[in-house]
Design an enzyme around this catalytic site. Structure first.
Site, PDB file in Angstrom:
ATOM      1  N   LYS A  61       0.816  -1.100   0.014  1.00 36.82           N
ATOM      2  CA  LYS A  61      -0.112   0.056   0.062  1.00 36.82           C
ATOM      3  C   LYS A  61       0.663   1.297   0.053  1.00 36.82           C
ATOM      4  CE  LYS A  61      -3.393  -2.147   3.065  1.00 36.82           C
ATOM      5  NZ  LYS A  61      -3.642  -1.921   4.517  1.00 36.82           N
ATOM      6  N   ASP A  78       7.580   2.884  -2.359  1.00 36.46           N
ATOM      7  CA  ASP A  78       7.879   4.121  -1.398  1.00 36.46           C
ATOM      8  C   ASP A  78       9.064   4.103  -0.853  1.00 36.46           C
ATOM      9  OD1 ASP A  78       7.338   1.716  -0.047  1.00 36.46           O
ATOM     10  OD2 ASP A  78       5.940   2.342   1.407  1.00 36.46           O
ATOM     11  N   ASP A 102      14.652  -0.074   1.244  1.00 39.99           N
ATOM     12  CA  ASP A 102      15.341  -0.685   2.373  1.00 39.99           C
ATOM     13  C   ASP A 102      16.119  -1.837   2.370  1.00 39.99           C
ATOM     14  OD1 ASP A 102      16.023  -0.705   5.015  1.00 39.99           O
ATOM     15  OD2 ASP A 102      13.988  -1.482   6.013  1.00 39.99           O
ATOM     16  N   LYS A 160      16.824   4.401   1.103  1.00 40.16           N
ATOM     17  CA  LYS A 160      17.414   4.573   2.577  1.00 40.16           C
ATOM     18  C   LYS A 160      19.178   4.264   2.618  1.00 40.16           C
ATOM     19  CE  LYS A 160      13.682   3.368   5.718  1.00 40.16           C
ATOM     20  NZ  LYS A 160      13.385   2.415   6.609  1.00 40.16           N
ATOM     21  N   PHE A 199      12.890   4.709  10.521  1.00 41.43           N
ATOM     22  CA  PHE A 199      11.369   4.296  10.057  1.00 41.43           C
ATOM     23  C   PHE A 199      10.930   5.792   9.714  1.00 41.43           C
ATOM     24  CE2 PHE A 199       7.303   2.469   9.995  1.00 41.43           C
ATOM     25  CZ  PHE A 199       7.525   1.460   9.143  1.00 41.43           C
ATOM     26  N   VAL A 200      10.168   5.523   8.516  1.00 37.55           N
ATOM     27  CA  VAL A 200       9.510   6.835   8.136  1.00 37.55           C
ATOM     28  C   VAL A 200       8.142   6.533   8.005  1.00 37.55           C
ATOM     29  CG1 VAL A 200      11.681   8.169   7.018  1.00 37.55           C
ATOM     30  CG2 VAL A 200      10.237   6.599   5.880  1.00 37.55           C
ATOM     31  N   ASP A 204       2.881   3.871   6.491  1.00 36.34           N
ATOM     32  CA  ASP A 204       2.260   3.752   7.766  1.00 36.34           C
ATOM     33  C   ASP A 204       3.165   3.010   8.904  1.00 36.34           C
ATOM     34  OD1 ASP A 204       2.468   0.778   6.800  1.00 36.34           O
ATOM     35  OD2 ASP A 204       0.694   0.535   8.261  1.00 36.34           O
ATOM     36  N   ARG A 246      -0.599   7.104   7.373  1.00 33.12           N
ATOM     37  CA  ARG A 246      -0.755   7.261   5.863  1.00 33.12           C
ATOM     38  C   ARG A 246      -1.230   8.386   5.422  1.00 33.12           C
ATOM     39  NH1 ARG A 246       0.408   2.160   3.809  1.00 33.12           N
ATOM     40  NH2 ARG A 246      -0.353   0.248   5.223  1.00 33.12           N
TER      41      ARG A 246
HETATM   42  P1  IMP Z   1      12.537  -3.710   1.873  1.00 37.23           P
HETATM   43  O1  IMP Z   1      11.744  -4.904   1.172  1.00 37.23           O
HETATM   44  O2  IMP Z   1      13.148  -3.978   3.067  1.00 37.23           O
HETATM   45  O3  IMP Z   1      13.421  -3.012   0.803  1.00 37.23           O
HETATM   46  O4  IMP Z   1      11.447  -2.831   2.178  1.00 37.23           O
HETATM   47  C1  IMP Z   1      10.740  -2.052   1.511  1.00 37.23           C
HETATM   48  C2  IMP Z   1       9.103  -2.332   1.725  1.00 37.23           C
HETATM   49  O5  IMP Z   1       9.161  -1.985   3.077  1.00 37.23           O
HETATM   50  C3  IMP Z   1       8.497  -0.697   1.322  1.00 37.23           C
HETATM   51  O6  IMP Z   1       7.902  -1.454   0.323  1.00 37.23           O
HETATM   52  C4  IMP Z   1       7.669  -0.155   2.140  1.00 37.23           C
HETATM   53  O7  IMP Z   1       6.492  -0.581   2.287  1.00 37.23           O
HETATM   54  C5  IMP Z   1       8.356  -0.820   3.792  1.00 37.23           C
HETATM   55  N1  IMP Z   1       9.105  -0.080   4.346  1.00 37.23           N
HETATM   56  C6  IMP Z   1      10.618  -0.195   4.558  1.00 37.23           C
HETATM   57  N2  IMP Z   1      10.957   1.050   5.143  1.00 37.23           N
HETATM   58  C7  IMP Z   1      10.016   1.559   5.810  1.00 37.23           C
HETATM   59  C8  IMP Z   1       9.775   3.066   6.351  1.00 37.23           C
HETATM   60  O8  IMP Z   1      10.862   3.469   6.945  1.00 37.23           O
HETATM   61  N3  IMP Z   1       8.516   3.235   6.590  1.00 37.23           N
HETATM   62  C9  IMP Z   1       7.604   2.805   6.250  1.00 37.23           C
HETATM   63  N4  IMP Z   1       7.722   1.419   5.199  1.00 37.23           N
HETATM   64  C10 IMP Z   1       8.681   1.044   5.149  1.00 37.23           C
HETATM   65 MG    MG Z   2       5.652  -1.349   0.522  1.00 37.06          MG
END
Ligand code: IMP
Ligand code: MG
Length: 179
Positions: free
Chosen positions: A43, A103, A106, A134, A155-156, A162, A168
């Site tokens: 989302k 969004d 990470d 990030k 964490f944002v 959210d 959101r």
């Molecule tokens: P990754 O799979 O670890 O790269 O994380 C990416 C997903 O985790 C994104 O689609 C975000 O929805 C969520 N996410 C990662 N960091 C944050 C954050 O700081 N705030 C909110 N959602 C996050």
């Molecule tokens: Mg996501």
């Protein structure tokens, strides 16, 4: 300015975001991709995607738009390490030029998962675009082709993102300082 919030520190203001999206759309338009389909990862990216497609319109683009709902976090603020499809795309991506929109980049797992999925289905090309890349070591080796901002390893929330289903609706990106 909207409703002031003492519980959130602003990291990227609504004005900063809106200024940046025009430039980002120009960068994307320069690729001159034929029959571009945006696939926004829900989302968290819904507000970013909504603003980005209007910025793309302003630079003359006419992308098709679709969504995929992926989950790696659940209610936690730490990635679970596995990605699940909660709802799939509805378009046939075979032979299409895809721009994946998310969004936050990470660990990289979500974007890499989505890229591999659409690639296995025969997409012609897949580019990635994130609101925030990030500043953190990735579990998976992936870079965003386009990013609105580089961000700190915190964490944002807000602008679609959210924490336990809250925040959101905020028009800016921030960090929760008290709850
Ligand atoms: P990754 O799979 O670890 O790269 O994380 C990416 C997903 O985790 C994104 O689609 C975000 O929805 C969520 N996410 C990662 N960091 C944050 C954050 O700081 N705030 C909110 N959602 C996050
Ligand atoms: Mg996501």
């Amino acid at each position: 300015m909207g409703h002031p919030r003492s519980d959130i520190d602003v990291i990227f203001s609504a004005e900063q975001i809106s200024e940046r999206l025009g430039g980002l759309a120009e960068e994307i338009a320069q690729l001159k991709l034929d029959k571009l389909a945006i696939v926004a990862i829900l989302k968290g990216s819904f507000i970013f995607a909504a603003d980005l497609i209007r910025a793309l319109h302003n630079v003359g683009m006419e992308p098709e738009v679709d969504f995929i709902t992926l989950s790696s976090y659940g209610k936690s603020t730490v990635s679970s390490g596995t990605v699940d499809i909660l709802r799939d795309v509805s378009i046939d991506v075979t032979g299409r030029n895809i721009l994946l929109v998310d969004d936050v980049l990470d660990s990289g797992r979500t974007l890499a998962y989505a890229k591999d999925l659409l690639s296995a289905r025969g997409a012609e090309s897949i580019r990635t675009c994130v609101l925030i890349e990030k500043d953190v070591g990735r579990a998976v080796d992936i870079k965003a082709d386009f990013k609105a901002f580089k961000g700190p390893n915190v964490f944002v929330v807000g602008y679609g993102m959210d924490m336990s289903h809250r925040f959101r609706e905020l028009p800016f990106v921030g960090r929760v300082v008290s709850t």
